[in-house]
Design an enzyme around this catalytic site. Structure first.
Site, PDB file in Angstrom:
ATOM      1  N   GLU A  12      20.302  -4.599 -10.573  1.00 25.75           N
ATOM      2  CA  GLU A  12      19.741  -5.099 -11.889  1.00 25.75           C
ATOM      3  C   GLU A  12      18.541  -4.105 -12.517  1.00 25.75           C
ATOM      4  OE1 GLU A  12      20.707  -9.978 -11.113  1.00 25.75           O
ATOM      5  OE2 GLU A  12      18.621  -8.957 -10.556  1.00 25.75           O
ATOM      6  N   GLY A  70      20.212 -13.923  -6.619  1.00 26.24           N
ATOM      7  CA  GLY A  70      21.627 -13.676  -6.323  1.00 26.24           C
ATOM      8  C   GLY A  70      21.694 -12.344  -5.662  1.00 26.24           C
ATOM      9  N   ASP A 104      19.985 -10.450 -18.997  1.00 26.75           N
ATOM     10  CA  ASP A 104      20.027 -10.948 -17.762  1.00 26.75           C
ATOM     11  C   ASP A 104      18.868 -12.362 -17.704  1.00 26.75           C
ATOM     12  OD1 ASP A 104      20.768 -11.532 -15.053  1.00 26.75           O
ATOM     13  OD2 ASP A 104      19.847  -9.706 -14.125  1.00 26.75           O
ATOM     14  N   GLY A 105      19.195 -13.106 -16.432  1.00 24.04           N
ATOM     15  CA  GLY A 105      18.331 -14.330 -16.250  1.00 24.04           C
ATOM     16  C   GLY A 105      17.094 -13.824 -15.583  1.00 24.04           C
ATOM     17  N   ALA A 106      16.353 -14.831 -14.806  1.00 29.80           N
ATOM     18  CA  ALA A 106      15.433 -14.432 -14.060  1.00 29.80           C
ATOM     19  C   ALA A 106      14.969 -15.708 -13.328  1.00 29.80           C
ATOM     20  CB  ALA A 106      13.973 -14.125 -14.638  1.00 29.80           C
ATOM     21  N   ASP A 107      14.295 -15.611 -11.926  1.00 32.23           N
ATOM     22  CA  ASP A 107      14.089 -16.667 -11.273  1.00 32.23           C
ATOM     23  C   ASP A 107      12.520 -17.095 -11.509  1.00 32.23           C
ATOM     24  OD1 ASP A 107      16.538 -16.811  -9.178  1.00 32.23           O
ATOM     25  OD2 ASP A 107      15.767 -14.578  -8.723  1.00 32.23           O
ATOM     26  N   LYS A 150      13.193 -11.552  -9.781  1.00 29.82           N
ATOM     27  CA  LYS A 150      14.707 -11.556  -9.917  1.00 29.82           C
ATOM     28  C   LYS A 150      15.160 -11.064  -8.280  1.00 29.82           C
ATOM     29  CE  LYS A 150      16.627  -9.418 -13.185  1.00 29.82           C
ATOM     30  NZ  LYS A 150      17.576 -10.686 -13.281  1.00 29.82           N
TER      31      LYS A 150
END
Length: 222
Positions: free
Chosen positions: A107, A101, A85-88, A98
């Site tokens: 998540e 979104g 997964d991505g991250a902020d 995170k």
């Protein structure tokens, strides 16, 4: 490199990282967001090497299915080999923020089940101290105002993300003005507020590996 190119590069790096460890019984957890979408596109090129995926949002599940990847409910799965997964934001200890979104709760659940959590991001997401990105907090709708008052008491400035309802039917408060010097402590403290489902600090279950896209190539932090 443009940001989209960085996202595509780090997504491919994640696929390259997991491929040697996959087999026909492997199940992969997949996150939500623009970088995760790039990962899904890259993952589709090796869909014959693993069994199925578990999605952290309805949006991700739809994208996976559109690319011919079998999607399972988490309740039918005992263990995930990887969660990607991505991250902020990420600090150098791989604590994350995170939830940009609005999929933070799912998540966090999927990450908890995974053997290995691989975070993929571009270099702009790496910070010394978390908190520049507003901290998302998922709340039960009737508790929104109460939770907001409690968050003010912790030094934050919560703003209701109006018009957004999570896949769980809840609201998001984005908390500005926090300097998160002790992520685990603050994650625990916010989660103890009645009406909070969870918050976007991933410190109790931080990433195991951060793949960071830079113009000079992919850097790995662990």
């Amino acid at each position: 490199m443009h940001q989209d190119e960085l996202k595509q590069a780090v997504a491919q790096a994640a696929v390259d990282y997991i491929t040697p460890h996959l087999n026909k019984d492997s199940i992969v957890g997949v996150g939500t967001g623009s970088t995760a979408n790039c990962f899904i596109d890259a993952l589709a090129t090796i869909k014959h090497t693993f069994d199925a995926a578990v999605a952290s949002s309805e949006e991700t599940a739809s994208r996976l299915r559109e690319r011919g990847i079998n999607v399972l409910e988490l309740n039918s799965v005992q263990q995930l080999r990887f969660y990607i997964d991505g991250a902020d934001e990420s600090d150098h200890q791989l604590n994350l923020i995170k939830g940009g979104g609005a999929a933070l709760t799912r998540e966090k659940i999927v990450a908890a089940v995974a053997e290995e959590f691989i975070c993929i991001a571009d270099e702009s997401k790496l910070v010394n101290t978390l908190g520049t990105f507003p901290l998302p907090v998922e709340v039960i709708p009737m508790a929104r105002s109460y939770v907001a008052r409690k968050l003010v008491g912790l030094g934050g400035e919560p703003i209701w993300r109006q018009g957004v309802v999570t896949d769980n039917g809840n609201y998001i408060l984005d908390v500005h003005g926090l300097e998160i010097t002790n992520p685990t402590e603050l994650e625990t403290e916010i989660n103890q507020i009645t009406g909070v489902v969870t918050n976007g600090i991933f410190a109790m279950r931080s990433a195991d590996i951060l793949l960071l896209a830079t113009p000079e190539g992919i850097k790995q932090l662990d």
